[in-house]
Design an enzyme around this catalytic site. Sequence first.
Site, PDB file in Angstrom:
ATOM      1  N   MET A   1      91.114 -71.978  23.932  1.00 42.78           N
ATOM      2  CA  MET A   1      91.887 -71.120  22.956  1.00 42.78           C
ATOM      3  C   MET A   1      91.479 -69.793  22.845  1.00 42.78           C
ATOM      4  O   MET A   1      92.486 -68.821  22.877  1.00 42.78           O
ATOM      5  CB  MET A   1      91.505 -71.477  21.489  1.00 42.78           C
ATOM      6  CG  MET A   1      92.209 -71.152  20.381  1.00 42.78           C
ATOM      7  SD  MET A   1      94.114 -71.469  20.706  1.00 42.78           S
ATOM      8  CE  MET A   1      94.109 -73.024  19.704  1.00 42.78           C
TER       9      MET A   1
ATOM     10  N   LYS B   1      56.989 -77.509  -1.577  1.00 46.04           N
ATOM     11  CA  LYS B   1      56.148 -78.853  -1.210  1.00 46.04           C
ATOM     12  C   LYS B   1      55.408 -79.235  -2.410  1.00 46.04           C
ATOM     13  O   LYS B   1      54.904 -80.449  -2.639  1.00 46.04           O
ATOM     14  CB  LYS B   1      55.140 -78.295  -0.087  1.00 46.04           C
ATOM     15  CG  LYS B   1      54.500 -79.580   0.470  1.00 46.04           C
ATOM     16  CD  LYS B   1      54.023 -79.265   1.788  1.00 46.04           C
ATOM     17  CE  LYS B   1      53.167 -80.492   2.413  1.00 46.04           C
ATOM     18  NZ  LYS B   1      52.456 -80.361   3.758  1.00 46.04           N
TER      19      LYS B   1
ATOM     20  N   GLN C   1      56.871 -70.746   7.962  1.00 47.59           N
ATOM     21  CA  GLN C   1      58.246 -71.606   7.898  1.00 47.59           C
ATOM     22  C   GLN C   1      58.914 -71.168   6.551  1.00 47.59           C
ATOM     23  O   GLN C   1      59.269 -72.049   5.807  1.00 47.59           O
ATOM     24  CB  GLN C   1      57.959 -73.100   8.065  1.00 47.59           C
ATOM     25  CG  GLN C   1      57.650 -73.244   9.695  1.00 47.59           C
ATOM     26  CD  GLN C   1      58.130 -74.559  10.089  1.00 47.59           C
ATOM     27  OE1 GLN C   1      57.754 -75.774   9.119  1.00 47.59           O
ATOM     28  NE2 GLN C   1      58.422 -74.950  11.253  1.00 47.59           N
TER      29      GLN C   1
END
Lengths: 578, 163
Positions: free
Chosen positions: A479, A162, A113
């Site tokens: 649109m 962290k 991560q």
Amino acid sequence: MELSGGHILVQCLKDEGVEFVFGYPGGSVLHIYDAIFHQDEVKHILVRHEQAAAHAADAYARATGKPGVVLVTSGPGATNAVTGIATAYMDSIPMVIISGQVPSPVIGSDAFQEVDTVGITRPCVKHNFLVKDVNDLAETMKKAFYVATTGRPGPVLVDVPKDMTDPNIKVPYKYPKKISMRSYNPVVTGHKGQIKRAVEMLLTAQRPMIYSGGGVILGEAHKELTELTQLLGYPITNTLMGLGGYPATDKQFVGMLGMHGTYEANMAMHESDVILAVGARFDDRVTGKLAEFCPYAKIIHIDVDPASISKTVKVDVPIVGDVKPVLEQMLELIKDSKIKPSKSALDSWWQLIQSWRDVHCLEYDRNSKVIKPQYVVEQLYQVTHGEAYVTSDVGQHQMYAAQYYHFDKPRRWINSGGLGTMGFGLPAAIGVKLAFPEANVACITGEASIQMCIQELSTALQYHAPVKIINLNNRYMGMVRQWQEFSYESRYSQSYMDTIPDFVKLAEAYGHVGMLIEKPEDVRGALEHAFALKDRTVFLDFITDRTENVYPMIEAGKGHHDMKLRVAPGTPVDRELS
Amino acid sequence: MRHIISILIENESGALSRVAGLFSARGYNIESLTVAPTEDPSLSRMTLVTSGSDEIIEQITKQLNKLIDVVKLIDLAESAHIERELMLVKIKTSHDTREEVKRMVDIFRGKIIDVTANSYVVEMTGQSSKLDAFIHGFEEGSIIEVVRSGPTGISRGEKGLHL
């Protein structure tokens, strides 16, 4: 007081007076979430996708004027939030994003991560920081809030490895009351000489126009703008982002300008001789073809961001400063000035504007057997007495909302103007509702946009944020379909979905009320019923005309005077201009 | 027109990429970029050579000023200034050509700082155009390697870019 990094972050938020944090936990931010668990002053709103956290915080900021706060984990947490951060950046919304990062010793090793969040977000934040020492954490947070909320506001991201929040490492905590940065000193007051020139130019104008944008709302200058406009008696138009900066129901308001602006607003811009641009940035959706933009006008531009001045349109009198103090200074000079606006010139200017108003560019078929989307917005306006907070997604419904819901107050119209982010509306509505629990909050959306953040229906239930979802369901990406009709000989490539969920059942599955409305005569009653259900989120699925288009329209590459209208103008207004 | 923009910027990691990212994101052109810390280690001095119309240069300076890490900047091209570039060139030599190369180096007031049987390394500073002229003075194939710092510059007179 000695605290660990996680507790420092939470304490910083308390010291900033933060009410809500919108976020989603994950590995890198677990220490911070543990600190959140130990208190209940700062309320955490658990979204269902990080994009929604950013949108909800962004809308909270738009509605309240206070910075929105987001907390996401490293890697996918951060990348999911990027769309929301970019949305806030394009519309200059003050926001502070805390993102977790892998522990500093493993940064750069492609850890689990891990992503270069500072690198990825660099082009879509006002500034970002990577915290390298827990002792810097509090000061960095102070800087983040300071940068986010001053000058031209914007999102600021703080990336926190962290190990910076390790509960075993405690350091003295002191939140700075004030902070100064030698490299960041936004200009506040405008240049006096320039303001004087601007006022003279304004007062001697023959066909003046005031054009104001989101800066008036961000800069809390709506009162000054209104006073100035009414003192002068000049016509005013607002950009999409500026709606509510001047009361839309006032007679001097000629509507929104730009690609889907009113005929009168765009024609008046085109033929004007002096334009006062206030907190607007001459976006391409506003100007149309630059070479044909306001050919007869001298332009005065007030903006807090010097880089916005003369970026696309060369201006004659630039004024760098906060719009509020600059407008105050202008008001003073106007009141003291011996020059008064020419009444005869102004009368004939207003007559000309009236001839454009007589085109009734926003008229539509009111006898239709199918529901017209414009009708739904008009009815919503009436049922909510024009007092609702209206969020929107992006597409035709957004333009109908801007054209037919008349905003008299600032911060009521919440939409993604710059980035044009589908999926913004629902999380935005939740953010607004949390800020103003007693207010009516409506999310005007379409069946395509709403599906981009539909999971937030669950968040609305958990935090008791009962909003009304006005789904203008035309079974097309309206649109896109409109552009394909005009520019691609109606080849509707991928602009419809063969399968659309049963929104009534879907709403019910999420614990809400669902309503299906198929006939024009049922629209009013359904809206009244929905808003009467004060404590329920209601999903109103309006089955609207599939082929309705947004008019007027300035097609790409055309000028303001070259609008596509639903009804051709009755009387041509060709005339010689000096 | 060519402009030399001199920037005082916080000596923080990522400051350089903010500048480089700004140029690529907005489609501005960078001809050269040099950066090093100043006498104050918390500040870096960056010298950036770019080119564009007056409007583009105005936007470039405004956008650079908007970067939070940028403390101050000046466009040196707006006033009298001195610019210098450092070049190191490795040149092929042989018994027959050594003298001629040495003469060229002397004419251009360079220095030979490394010598082998078949090569010289020449150090030279000056305006970029002078360095160009030196290079063009050699036949194709005789230059092994060219390393240039890109120009740096400073304004003339007592005023300076500092805090």
